[in-house]
Motif scaffolding. Sequence first.
Motif, PDB file in Angstrom:
ATOM      1  N   HIS A  46       0.731   0.536  -3.923  1.00  0.00           N
ATOM      2  CA  HIS A  46       0.033  -0.726  -4.192  1.00  0.00           C
ATOM      3  C   HIS A  46       0.894  -1.760  -4.912  1.00  0.00           C
ATOM      4  O   HIS A  46       0.504  -2.926  -5.007  1.00  0.00           O
ATOM      5  CB  HIS A  46      -1.223  -0.463  -5.028  1.00  0.00           C
ATOM      6  CG  HIS A  46      -2.340   0.171  -4.250  1.00  0.00           C
ATOM      7  ND1 HIS A  46      -2.853  -0.382  -3.105  1.00  0.00           N
ATOM      8  CD2 HIS A  46      -3.044   1.309  -4.459  1.00  0.00           C
ATOM      9  CE1 HIS A  46      -3.822   0.381  -2.632  1.00  0.00           C
ATOM     10  NE2 HIS A  46      -3.953   1.416  -3.438  1.00  0.00           N
ATOM     11  N   ALA A  47       2.052  -1.364  -5.408  1.00  0.00           N
ATOM     12  CA  ALA A  47       2.896  -2.309  -6.150  1.00  0.00           C
ATOM     13  C   ALA A  47       3.273  -3.514  -5.298  1.00  0.00           C
ATOM     14  O   ALA A  47       3.257  -4.658  -5.770  1.00  0.00           O
ATOM     15  CB  ALA A  47       4.145  -1.602  -6.655  1.00  0.00           C
ATOM     16  N   SER A  48       3.596  -3.275  -4.041  1.00  0.00           N
ATOM     17  CA  SER A  48       3.997  -4.389  -3.170  1.00  0.00           C
ATOM     18  C   SER A  48       2.852  -5.369  -2.940  1.00  0.00           C
ATOM     19  O   SER A  48       3.075  -6.566  -2.740  1.00  0.00           O
ATOM     20  CB  SER A  48       4.503  -3.853  -1.825  1.00  0.00           C
ATOM     21  OG  SER A  48       3.498  -3.092  -1.170  1.00  0.00           O
ATOM     22  N   LEU A  50       0.739  -6.343  -5.150  1.00  0.00           N
ATOM     23  CA  LEU A  50       0.672  -7.255  -6.301  1.00  0.00           C
ATOM     24  C   LEU A  50       1.755  -8.317  -6.268  1.00  0.00           C
ATOM     25  O   LEU A  50       1.633  -9.349  -6.930  1.00  0.00           O
ATOM     26  CB  LEU A  50       0.797  -6.452  -7.604  1.00  0.00           C
ATOM     27  CG  LEU A  50      -0.474  -5.862  -8.196  1.00  0.00           C
ATOM     28  CD1 LEU A  50      -0.167  -5.227  -9.550  1.00  0.00           C
ATOM     29  CD2 LEU A  50      -1.579  -6.898  -8.348  1.00  0.00           C
ATOM     30  N   LYS A  51       2.821  -8.071  -5.525  1.00  0.00           N
ATOM     31  CA  LYS A  51       3.924  -9.027  -5.482  1.00  0.00           C
ATOM     32  C   LYS A  51       3.488 -10.402  -5.003  1.00  0.00           C
ATOM     33  O   LYS A  51       4.082 -11.425  -5.357  1.00  0.00           O
ATOM     34  CB  LYS A  51       5.045  -8.501  -4.581  1.00  0.00           C
ATOM     35  CG  LYS A  51       5.981  -7.530  -5.273  1.00  0.00           C
ATOM     36  CD  LYS A  51       6.799  -8.251  -6.338  1.00  0.00           C
ATOM     37  CE  LYS A  51       7.831  -7.346  -6.971  1.00  0.00           C
ATOM     38  NZ  LYS A  51       8.592  -8.067  -8.017  1.00  0.00           N
ATOM     39  N   ALA A  52       2.430 -10.453  -4.194  1.00  0.00           N
ATOM     40  CA  ALA A  52       1.921 -11.736  -3.705  1.00  0.00           C
ATOM     41  C   ALA A  52       1.438 -12.624  -4.842  1.00  0.00           C
ATOM     42  O   ALA A  52       1.328 -13.844  -4.681  1.00  0.00           O
ATOM     43  CB  ALA A  52       0.794 -11.502  -2.704  1.00  0.00           C
ATOM     44  N   PHE A  53       1.154 -12.022  -5.997  1.00  0.00           N
ATOM     45  CA  PHE A  53       0.614 -12.777  -7.127  1.00  0.00           C
ATOM     46  C   PHE A  53       1.625 -12.933  -8.257  1.00  0.00           C
ATOM     47  O   PHE A  53       1.279 -13.416  -9.332  1.00  0.00           O
ATOM     48  CB  PHE A  53      -0.657 -12.084  -7.635  1.00  0.00           C
ATOM     49  CG  PHE A  53      -1.670 -11.886  -6.544  1.00  0.00           C
ATOM     50  CD1 PHE A  53      -2.433 -12.952  -6.089  1.00  0.00           C
ATOM     51  CD2 PHE A  53      -1.822 -10.647  -5.930  1.00  0.00           C
ATOM     52  CE1 PHE A  53      -3.346 -12.776  -5.054  1.00  0.00           C
ATOM     53  CE2 PHE A  53      -2.732 -10.472  -4.899  1.00  0.00           C
ATOM     54  CZ  PHE A  53      -3.489 -11.543  -4.459  1.00  0.00           C
ATOM     55  N   ASP A  54       2.863 -12.546  -8.001  1.00  0.00           N
ATOM     56  CA  ASP A  54       3.902 -12.679  -9.013  1.00  0.00           C
ATOM     57  C   ASP A  54       4.110 -14.155  -9.339  1.00  0.00           C
ATOM     58  O   ASP A  54       4.312 -14.980  -8.441  1.00  0.00           O
ATOM     59  CB  ASP A  54       5.211 -12.075  -8.496  1.00  0.00           C
ATOM     60  CG  ASP A  54       6.118 -11.613  -9.612  1.00  0.00           C
ATOM     61  OD1 ASP A  54       5.626 -11.402 -10.736  1.00  0.00           O
ATOM     62  OD2 ASP A  54       7.336 -11.467  -9.383  1.00  0.00           O
ATOM     63  N   GLY A  55       4.011 -14.496 -10.604  1.00  0.00           N
ATOM     64  CA  GLY A  55       4.131 -15.889 -11.016  1.00  0.00           C
ATOM     65  C   GLY A  55       2.819 -16.648 -10.996  1.00  0.00           C
ATOM     66  O   GLY A  55       2.728 -17.735 -11.569  1.00  0.00           O
ATOM     67  N   LYS A  56       1.811 -16.087 -10.347  1.00  0.00           N
ATOM     68  CA  LYS A  56       0.492 -16.721 -10.286  1.00  0.00           C
ATOM     69  C   LYS A  56      -0.484 -16.062 -11.247  1.00  0.00           C
ATOM     70  O   LYS A  56      -1.450 -16.693 -11.685  1.00  0.00           O
ATOM     71  CB  LYS A  56      -0.062 -16.640  -8.858  1.00  0.00           C
ATOM     72  CG  LYS A  56       0.824 -17.299  -7.812  1.00  0.00           C
ATOM     73  CD  LYS A  56       0.277 -17.060  -6.412  1.00  0.00           C
ATOM     74  CE  LYS A  56       1.214 -17.618  -5.344  1.00  0.00           C
ATOM     75  NZ  LYS A  56       0.719 -17.309  -3.976  1.00  0.00           N
ATOM     76  N   ALA A  57      -0.261 -14.795 -11.528  1.00  0.00           N
ATOM     77  CA  ALA A  57      -1.090 -14.032 -12.470  1.00  0.00           C
ATOM     78  C   ALA A  57      -0.163 -13.172 -13.319  1.00  0.00           C
ATOM     79  O   ALA A  57       0.958 -12.853 -12.911  1.00  0.00           O
ATOM     80  CB  ALA A  57      -2.087 -13.151 -11.714  1.00  0.00           C
TER      81      ALA A  57
END
Length: 273
Positions: A46-48, A50-57
């Motif tokens: 599941h780590a990948s 979360l990457k979509a939200f890096d810098g946003k959350a």
Amino acid sequence: MTKRLTLCADDFAQSDAISAGILELLAAGRLSATSVMSQAPSWASHASDLKAFDGKADIGLHFNLSHPFGDQARPLSHWLMKSQLRQLSRPTLRDAAAMQIDLFCQHYGRLPDFIDGHQHVHALPVVRDALFEAIVQRWQGQALPYLRAPDRLGHPGDNRLKALVLRSVSTGFDDGAREQGFSTTPWFGGMYSLTPQADFAGLMQQWLARSPDRGLIMCHPGHLAMDKDDPIAATRDKEFRFLASQAFADLCGQYGVELARFDKAAPTTPLAA
């Protein structure tokens, strides 16, 4: 007047159902942070996501000693008693914290934005000092993560005894963390009985009304699943449905709340009564 609020979903990666619900809420803009159980078997897969939200959350570590992911896990009662008696091994706890930080980095590719604790174990005596040491070792001069300060609890939820116990066992955490150079959350909400019968919507209204600028509210959403290791599974579904609703969006508008990442640079204000 707009006030910034960090709304953090705890327990990411504890199960597929929890992670899926949190990801949906992040995508809908209904959360601004989540904390990861890096020992969980599903964290690697599941780590990948979360990457979509890096810098946003804000993506942080949910330091765990009590959920049964490994042989060292013990019930919360064990950590409460042993920490108050100062009968815990600081080096052993430091190694446990370092290991969970490393697991976070291994699959996410960087250090966490913040650290909190499953059942607030990170703020217990002895545990907190071991955690501070592990962070200093792993960050090596980089900008430190911010920490959730349970002793800054600003609302008791629906269980005043539970709130009193939390404040008592975490006394001095905020002062100690800031003395070590950490930024801490100046106001904390989201504690309640975590039962399906609880009035989560009504409590959220109180938390949103009470929270000052830069406050943090924890939540525990997820999709409904039959999970013998998750005693609050039904509560997670109830939280998910409310946070995804227009009613929640309307409450945020009513109280001038903007869901945002935590601002470590802003000064800490006194805790409201």
